[in-house]
Design a protein around this motif. Structure first.
Motif, PDB file in Angstrom:
ATOM      1  N   PRO C 136       0.822  -1.209   0.000  1.00  0.00           N
ATOM      2  CA  PRO C 136       0.000   0.000   0.000  1.00  0.00           C
ATOM      3  C   PRO C 136       0.857   1.260   0.000  1.00  0.00           C
TER       4      PRO C 136
ATOM      5  N   TYR D 190      -7.104  -4.978  -4.361  1.00  0.00           N
ATOM      6  CA  TYR D 190      -6.778  -3.939  -3.386  1.00  0.00           C
ATOM      7  C   TYR D 190      -7.872  -2.886  -3.246  1.00  0.00           C
ATOM      8  N   GLU D 191      -8.633  -2.644  -4.313  1.00  0.00           N
ATOM      9  CA  GLU D 191      -9.748  -1.692  -4.206  1.00  0.00           C
ATOM     10  C   GLU D 191     -10.751  -2.207  -3.181  1.00  0.00           C
ATOM     11  N   ARG D 194      -9.270  -1.896   0.396  1.00  0.00           N
ATOM     12  CA  ARG D 194      -9.323  -0.518   0.903  1.00  0.00           C
ATOM     13  C   ARG D 194     -10.735  -0.151   1.349  1.00  0.00           C
ATOM     14  N   GLY D 197     -11.548  -1.907   4.468  1.00  0.00           N
ATOM     15  CA  GLY D 197     -10.773  -1.295   5.549  1.00  0.00           C
ATOM     16  C   GLY D 197     -11.498  -0.072   6.094  1.00  0.00           C
ATOM     17  N   GLN D 198     -12.103   0.688   5.198  1.00  0.00           N
ATOM     18  CA  GLN D 198     -12.765   1.925   5.621  1.00  0.00           C
ATOM     19  C   GLN D 198     -14.045   1.682   6.423  1.00  0.00           C
ATOM     20  N   TYR D 222      -2.817  -3.470   3.579  1.00  0.00           N
ATOM     21  CA  TYR D 222      -3.734  -2.571   2.853  1.00  0.00           C
ATOM     22  C   TYR D 222      -4.942  -2.220   3.720  1.00  0.00           C
ATOM     23  N   ASN D 225      -3.831  -0.224   6.929  1.00  0.00           N
ATOM     24  CA  ASN D 225      -3.438   1.130   6.545  1.00  0.00           C
ATOM     25  C   ASN D 225      -4.630   2.068   6.394  1.00  0.00           C
ATOM     26  N   GLU D 226      -5.846   1.497   6.301  1.00  0.00           N
ATOM     27  CA  GLU D 226      -7.055   2.337   6.273  1.00  0.00           C
ATOM     28  C   GLU D 226      -7.551   2.610   7.698  1.00  0.00           C
TER      29      GLU D 226
END
Lengths: 336, 336, 336, 336
Positions: C136, D190-191, D194, D197-198, D222, D225-226
């Motif tokens: 990332p 990865y989209e 992410r 993650g949010q 990944y 990191n969100e």
């Protein structure tokens, strides 16, 4: 060799390690990073056991910098090795075809195939007398008689011969065979490699089904270390998750090996893929990838072949395949 | 065996195939689907070469229905085999621990480890005299002397002993060794398997790095076919894309093999993962997965072990690991 | 589909199975062997779940005879598909070169590379705007702006353009891109495949790192099933135990796919091996193995490339590699 | 990071490299060995592209010393993470059972299975509404309605629920789902990572079929990191050459991951092996290997399950398997 330490290593253990390394006649370059300390071992580390060091509580990992093979290493022997087999040679810019049936079945079979192989300017005639299969119930070949028929057919056609040797006890039967083939199953049969090394004769060393490039070269090193420089490496398929072919032909290892070793490298597409329909394309691909030659299974009557029937090319396809391989090899040698 | 034909097969070739099959003493059941015709071969197909048939132009693919191994097959031998090694036994519901250093280094080393192994109620003491490494420059062990030291230590401790044999020429040196270990590199060294089969002694057969379950059983079949029923199979890691362990321990093969064969199956987690830190968890996992026993590398001074140093458990960890394995094994045997 | 029963199946369960199969509109051909009974299912079995049947206690195994892909299947569509991208075409006997930098960095970079690519008669110009990396924290490319620069460079040079799309939400940004590339990580991202299928535009579908040939064709089937026939398959390396290359280029899949599908197949040697030094040999090998084209990473200043720097060819090597590939392709097409 | 130079590097290129490295804010420790020079890069190298450096003519190879994942790294976060899902928790010493049918089929089915799962003290109820299969023609599940039935069954039984999300567009349908499952095919989508993650919700992240331990942790990174720390890793089988199971369960990764990350790790033996007969042994093995929990497929009528029928345990076997897993887990926790 590089030794990467864990963070905050115990000083007493570190001193012991440094003493141990120096006791092996090596110098140490210590590099302190922000989060890790690295020891560079300077000198001949080829006899240091990386396991020994990585077992220590203070060590995170150990990485070799030098390659562990010496005699097979292009760095110490930049010129290409050329292996001579009878009048033929493998390596050094030519393209050698080694061909024959998977197994020797009869005098007539061998004479017919030898004539065909000769007609196509192949370098070496092949055929197994001692057939090795996964099953104890499978056909085991004509044994010594098979070797005799191969040798005879080679003489008649004026071709040197190659056959797979499975065991040291077969050495006597191979006295008139020009080149030994070591099968993939035996790539790490070091007793056999040492014994073959001592004969001084050319050896075709097949890559094991799950051998890395380094492991293959270490096996070659066993032979070279006996004073026998006549080793030809052979990619004949690795085991992968693919099931549409018997094994997976790994052509990338051809240019990769060329960077690291001076030994000739050939490919055996039929043994890798297990199916004659894929052989012509893969044989040409091997030539394009830089192979010094190719092994091809050919049979005048594939349907009645007694072993690996599905891998054999018919005579017409064989001729075309040899011609294509040689044309591609020439094409690759031309200046762009 | 099932032969799946390509659409619209040439009738003449089909007739020839049918005659050929019947000539082998088999019956044929022909099934005409909407888009494909299938031939079912009825009878003993274990000696039919699938390659031979799949090579035909009219054939799309060939699939075996029967397993090609007979003597190792649970279908024909439903009861679990128990292998006796000295006073110990492997298989039949117990949990056998085979333990020792990777290689024999000295009388003192072997005596210390043998006492420890005995204290933990291990079944068999191990240690190699003939050490095999990928490099011709690596330590090769004490050879015959190593075997003598192992045998002596076993006698003193009252434990049967096991050691890896790499070559038929070593047989004489192994005359007092109770059980042969066949290394992963030799799983398909059929000459060796036949010779060991003829001794009648117990054999630990390691799975090759890229051997399928069927290939492992076919290698066992080579031994069984010599009249020696004392085979213990050993999973010691397959080669996969993983690099965080030396090999990848494939525990699924334990319950899978139990379905297909009556032979005992054990695991060698240290040889698979190459690192002592992972061994306790994987040893217990093997016990849970149904292993009949476990191989463990143990050393009283791992840092100075002369081979595979990083794989050895220290004495305290060894004791705990053995206890955990046995507790898990008991836990699995209890009625839920 | 063939259902192989366990020996002595329970008659009640067998009757239930037969009723269930017939309820699906299929006929059954029952073949009683000496040790096993086999049911042949006749009719369209493409919607039968093999798991369902293999879960039954009386079933030993289930094997498909028909391939589960229909629209991608050469049996039902014998003629080669030709995919048109702008003025270029992929498949149908020619050899298409798709080339560009791994990622779009600037207007100047793209103009320089586009001119070079055009000069070599490449078919399509490539370059990623949306860069996907395992981390990332890694560079993610110029995003939409990158796509615009690519489109602009393509227009100036008179070349159609291709770029990797990672997500449906990027579709709008790709409105002037001529061909979508689907990355190996997304080969089984079926939502994306369906959405791209609906655009009708040409799609380059990369094989996943551990995808079988059948899985790749089933992913193509997802696109074809949306009414979009413009699919080009791309071998770009499988994961094997090899570590000397990033992935292992599997060239055998080229002739294998040609037997089973009518779709064009190309190769991406740089993405597979990860190192520019191996690319020229492997690119030529792909041409010899029957690829309909090749993907090449090229950069006028590889040292400062912002992504996959080690995979890029320098301009001179690029030119020679393209010439060699085309020469080998011609050589393969000639009558022997 | 360590940069190993080729012998006798061009001095000008070496100076340029050193300037480039220093320009990134890193210090350099240069170590001159007898045959090779090594540069140790000191500082935060996580944003340095190893490809960039290895592309240089003077560089032989580049090796990372630091792990590229930060937030998932145990070095920087030594305490175990515990992930809370409703009233249940995963990690922290307990053993969590996540269980349900592979796919949601009806209200009755879910109620029956939920009651069974609750009775066994499972932590989380699972079941997919959006079913993903390799074939575009396969059953796709009840979609949104399936999710509703799952949520409802969870409420009735008093269990939090988990379901696999395949695409961002499904997020709305998952608003009452307590935990997202990310499938092996999507581990590098990865989209999706992410976006999940949010949400801040717990996420079960399955290992891709050919993902290394590092790649799995980078995918977790990944999500972390969100700002979402609630990640549970799941081993559900890697692709190997084995064909006797669907995938190969890699239990070694459990203790390996425990060394490198603080995140909980569970296993899914049924998804890995594809066959219910192997599940009980492998589930217990996972518990022994240190799993924080287990995923189990259970069905009251496996024969009529609409997806992955062969992977489901019957109720009685399910109960015994859960009991065994918990007993083994307890056994492993006890002091030796």
């Amino acid at each position: 060799m590089i030794v990467i330490l864990k963070p905050n290593p115990d000083q007493e253990q570190l001193d012991a390690l440094i003493r141990w390394i120096k006791g092996k006649g090596l110098d140490i370059d210590k590099s302190e990073g922000t989060s890790q300390t690295i020891l560079g071992l300077i000198g001949d580390t080829s006899k240091i056991d990386t396991d020994l060091i990585s077992a220590l509580d203070i060590v995170s990992s150990v990485r070799r910098v030098q390659e562990p093979y010496k005699k097979a290493n292009r760095n110490f022997h930049p010129a290409d090795t050329v292996v001579h087999v009878g009048n033929a040679c493998i390596g050094g810019g030519g393209f050698a075809v080694l061909a024959g049936p998977a197994c020797v079945e009869s005098k007539e079979q061998m004479e017919g195939i030898a004539a065909l192989v000769k007609e196509c300017d192949a370098a070496v005639l092949g055929g197994d007398g001692f057939v090795t299969r996964n099953s104890p119930y499978a056909y085991r070949g004509l044994q010594e008689e098979g070797i005799s028929l191969l040798v005879e057919a080679g003489k008649t056609a004026g071709l040197p011969v190659i056959s797979e040797i499975g065991h040291i006890s077969q050495l006597e039967a191979f006295k008139d065979v020009d080149m030994f083939a070591v099968g993939a199953r035996n790539m790490q049969n070091y007793e056999l490699l040492r014994a073959l090394g001592q004969t001084g004769k050319p050896i075709l060393l097949r890559r094991g089904r799950s051998a890395t490039a380094e492991e293959l070269l270490m096996s070659a090193e066993y032979i070279l270390n006996e004073g026998n420089p006549n080793v030809v490496l052979c990619e004949s398929g690795i085991r992968s998750f693919n099931t549409y072919t018997k094994y997976t032909l790994d052509l990338s290892i051809l240019p990769e090996l060329k960077l690291h070793t001076h030994l000739p490298v050939i490919a055996d597409p039929a043994e890798a893929c297990g199916h004659y329909e894929l052989v012509p394309a893969l044989a040409a691909a091997a030539a394009a990838a830089g192979a010094d030659g190719i092994l091809l299974d050919v049979h005048t009557d594939p349907m009645n072949a007694k072993s690996a029937a599905g891998q054999h090319l018919k005579p017409e396809t064989f001729k075309k395949t040899v011609a294509k391989c040689k044309a591609v090899h020439e094409c690759m040698k031309k200046e762009a």
